[in-house]
Design a protein around this motif. Structure first.
Motif, PDB file in Angstrom:
ATOM      1  N   VAL A   1       0.858  -1.181   0.000  1.00  0.00           N
ATOM      2  CA  VAL A   1       0.000   0.000   0.000  1.00  0.00           C
ATOM      3  C   VAL A   1       0.891   1.227   0.000  1.00  0.00           C
ATOM      4  N   GLN A   2       0.594   2.119  -0.901  1.00  0.00           N
ATOM      5  CA  GLN A   2       1.393   3.333  -0.978  1.00  0.00           C
ATOM      6  C   GLN A   2       0.798   4.420  -0.099  1.00  0.00           C
ATOM      7  N   THR A   3      -0.501   4.671  -0.240  1.00  0.00           N
ATOM      8  CA  THR A   3      -1.110   5.741   0.549  1.00  0.00           C
ATOM      9  C   THR A   3      -2.461   5.291   1.091  1.00  0.00           C
ATOM     10  N   LEU A   4      -2.838   5.915   2.201  1.00  0.00           N
ATOM     11  CA  LEU A   4      -4.145   5.704   2.803  1.00  0.00           C
ATOM     12  C   LEU A   4      -4.825   7.053   2.908  1.00  0.00           C
ATOM     13  N   ALA A   5      -6.104   7.083   2.576  1.00  0.00           N
ATOM     14  CA  ALA A   5      -6.891   8.301   2.732  1.00  0.00           C
ATOM     15  C   ALA A   5      -7.949   8.010   3.800  1.00  0.00           C
ATOM     16  N   CYS A   6      -7.930   8.771   4.888  1.00  0.00           N
ATOM     17  CA  CYS A   6      -8.866   8.563   5.992  1.00  0.00           C
ATOM     18  C   CYS A   6      -9.752   9.793   6.147  1.00  0.00           C
ATOM     19  N   THR A   7     -11.000   9.549   6.540  1.00  0.00           N
ATOM     20  CA  THR A   7     -11.896  10.657   6.870  1.00  0.00           C
ATOM     21  C   THR A   7     -12.648  10.311   8.144  1.00  0.00           C
ATOM     22  N   LEU A   8     -12.983  11.333   8.894  1.00  0.00           N
ATOM     23  CA  LEU A   8     -13.839  11.197  10.060  1.00  0.00           C
ATOM     24  C   LEU A   8     -14.995  12.155   9.848  1.00  0.00           C
ATOM     25  N   ASN A   9     -16.189  11.587   9.745  1.00  0.00           N
ATOM     26  CA  ASN A   9     -17.397  12.372   9.456  1.00  0.00           C
ATOM     27  C   ASN A   9     -17.203  13.258   8.226  1.00  0.00           C
ATOM     28  N   GLY A  10     -16.530  12.702   7.219  1.00  0.00           N
ATOM     29  CA  GLY A  10     -16.350  13.398   5.951  1.00  0.00           C
ATOM     30  C   GLY A  10     -15.159  14.338   5.897  1.00  0.00           C
ATOM     31  N   SER A  11     -14.493  14.597   7.015  1.00  0.00           N
ATOM     32  CA  SER A  11     -13.325  15.488   7.032  1.00  0.00           C
ATOM     33  C   SER A  11     -12.049  14.660   6.922  1.00  0.00           C
ATOM     34  N   PRO A  12     -11.144  15.040   5.995  1.00  0.00           N
ATOM     35  CA  PRO A  12      -9.895  14.293   5.840  1.00  0.00           C
ATOM     36  C   PRO A  12      -9.072  14.297   7.130  1.00  0.00           C
ATOM     37  N   ARG A  13      -8.447  13.149   7.430  1.00  0.00           N
ATOM     38  CA  ARG A  13      -7.594  13.010   8.606  1.00  0.00           C
ATOM     39  C   ARG A  13      -6.310  12.319   8.186  1.00  0.00           C
ATOM     40  N   ALA A  14      -5.213  12.722   8.742  1.00  0.00           N
ATOM     41  CA  ALA A  14      -3.934  12.056   8.474  1.00  0.00           C
ATOM     42  C   ALA A  14      -3.953  10.701   9.170  1.00  0.00           C
ATOM     43  N   CYS A  15      -3.513   9.678   8.429  1.00  0.00           N
ATOM     44  CA  CYS A  15      -3.475   8.343   9.037  1.00  0.00           C
ATOM     45  C   CYS A  15      -2.255   7.596   8.536  1.00  0.00           C
ATOM     46  N   ASN A  16      -1.729   6.748   9.389  1.00  0.00           N
ATOM     47  CA  ASN A  16      -0.581   5.920   9.048  1.00  0.00           C
ATOM     48  C   ASN A  16      -1.069   4.535   8.683  1.00  0.00           C
ATOM     49  N   GLU A  17      -0.253   3.828   7.935  1.00  0.00           N
ATOM     50  CA  GLU A  17      -0.622   2.476   7.528  1.00  0.00           C
ATOM     51  C   GLU A  17      -0.853   1.605   8.767  1.00  0.00           C
ATOM     52  N   GLY A  18      -2.049   1.063   8.850  1.00  0.00           N
ATOM     53  CA  GLY A  18      -2.364   0.109   9.897  1.00  0.00           C
ATOM     54  C   GLY A  18      -2.800   0.672  11.232  1.00  0.00           C
ATOM     55  N   ALA A  19      -2.833   1.996  11.435  1.00  0.00           N
ATOM     56  CA  ALA A  19      -3.214   2.515  12.741  1.00  0.00           C
ATOM     57  C   ALA A  19      -3.812   3.912  12.621  1.00  0.00           C
ATOM     58  N   PHE A  20      -4.801   4.155  13.460  1.00  0.00           N
ATOM     59  CA  PHE A  20      -5.420   5.482  13.546  1.00  0.00           C
ATOM     60  C   PHE A  20      -6.072   5.557  14.920  1.00  0.00           C
ATOM     61  N   SER A  21      -5.792   6.600  15.672  1.00  0.00           N
ATOM     62  CA  SER A  21      -6.343   6.734  17.018  1.00  0.00           C
ATOM     63  C   SER A  21      -7.083   8.040  17.163  1.00  0.00           C
ATOM     64  N   LEU A  22      -8.160   7.993  17.950  1.00  0.00           N
ATOM     65  CA  LEU A  22      -8.939   9.178  18.281  1.00  0.00           C
ATOM     66  C   LEU A  22      -9.079   9.241  19.800  1.00  0.00           C
ATOM     67  N   THR A  23      -8.992  10.424  20.347  1.00  0.00           N
ATOM     68  CA  THR A  23      -9.188  10.599  21.783  1.00  0.00           C
ATOM     69  C   THR A  23     -10.096  11.792  22.028  1.00  0.00           C
ATOM     70  N   GLY A  24     -10.699  11.825  23.187  1.00  0.00           N
ATOM     71  CA  GLY A  24     -11.528  12.962  23.585  1.00  0.00           C
ATOM     72  C   GLY A  24     -12.778  13.147  22.748  1.00  0.00           C
ATOM     73  N   LEU A  25     -13.349  12.050  22.237  1.00  0.00           N
ATOM     74  CA  LEU A  25     -14.538  12.164  21.396  1.00  0.00           C
ATOM     75  C   LEU A  25     -15.747  12.605  22.221  1.00  0.00           C
ATOM     76  N   ALA A  26     -16.478  13.551  21.690  1.00  0.00           N
ATOM     77  CA  ALA A  26     -17.713  14.020  22.329  1.00  0.00           C
ATOM     78  C   ALA A  26     -18.841  13.048  22.031  1.00  0.00           C
ATOM     79  N   ASP A  27     -19.909  13.135  22.810  1.00  0.00           N
ATOM     80  CA  ASP A  27     -21.095  12.314  22.539  1.00  0.00           C
ATOM     81  C   ASP A  27     -21.658  12.715  21.182  1.00  0.00           C
ATOM     82  N   ALA A  28     -21.629  11.791  20.243  1.00  0.00           N
ATOM     83  CA  ALA A  28     -22.120  12.041  18.884  1.00  0.00           C
ATOM     84  C   ALA A  28     -22.008  10.748  18.088  1.00  0.00           C
ATOM     85  N   SER A  29     -22.506  10.781  16.854  1.00  0.00           N
ATOM     86  CA  SER A  29     -22.345   9.670  15.918  1.00  0.00           C
ATOM     87  C   SER A  29     -21.150   9.963  15.028  1.00  0.00           C
ATOM     88  N   TYR A  30     -20.405   8.915  14.707  1.00  0.00           N
ATOM     89  CA  TYR A  30     -19.183   9.068  13.927  1.00  0.00           C
ATOM     90  C   TYR A  30     -19.162   8.069  12.780  1.00  0.00           C
TER      91      TYR A  30
END
Length: 168
Positions: A1-30
């Motif tokens: 795999v050369q590149t990964l494109a990640c989004t959270l709720n439609g917004s682009p997010r930087a992500c590394n191959e094989g891992a992505f972490s989120l912290t401090g998420l508010a009460d909501a749907s994702y």
């Protein structure tokens, strides 16, 4: 795999191959999506998607109907409406013993004379437990009084006295 494109709720997010972490998420749907492109420029046809909801708010229960809190009633039955503001389950305790119940209705029968306390507590589908349960306390007195006349002229008697005194 050369590149990964990640989004959270439609917004682009930087992500590394094989891992992505989120912290401090508010009460909501994702919605999190990942789409890969290989070194030859071939893009994955369909992005991989994961949807979830963060819910840390406990549910709230409303109890309607039934005897009023602190009341004295002469009925050995009671019917309560139970409504909860979130999906999940409810637990009921009557006089210290667990009782099977579910929203929207709880019917009680065969209540003995004396004090009764119903406690209802909800748990939502995320496992959040209602912080303070709803309580209702009432007293049942369904035994009619039993009066006897202990003194006075005998029942069915004929007397010459123009006065009568009774004790009961």
């Amino acid at each position: 795999v050369q590149t990964l494109a990640c989004t959270l709720n439609g917004s682009p997010r930087a992500c590394n191959e094989g891992a992505f972490s989120l912290t401090g998420l508010a009460d909501a749907s994702y919605t999190f999506t990942v789409r890969s492109t290989d070194r030859a420029g071939n893009q994955e046809a369909t992005a991989v998607t994961r949807r979830w909801t963060v819910d840390n708010d406990p549910p709230a229960t409303t109890l309607t109907g039934g005897p009023a809190d602190g009341s004295l009633v002469n009925a050995r039955t009671a019917a309560f409406g139970i409504s909860v503001d979130e999906a999940g389950s409810v637990a009921c305790v009557l006089d210290g013993s667990a009782r099977q119940c579910s929203a929207p209705q709880l019917s009680l029968a065969g209540l003995a004379d004396g004090n009764h306390t119903l406690t209802v507590r909800a748990t939502d589908t995320a496992g959040n437990v209602e912080a303070v349960p709803v309580d209702r306390t009432w007293r049942v007195d369904a035994t009619p009084p039993d009066t006897t006349i202990a003194g006075g002229p005998a029942h069915g008697s004929t007397v010459s006295d123009r006065e009568a005194a009774f004790t009961f």
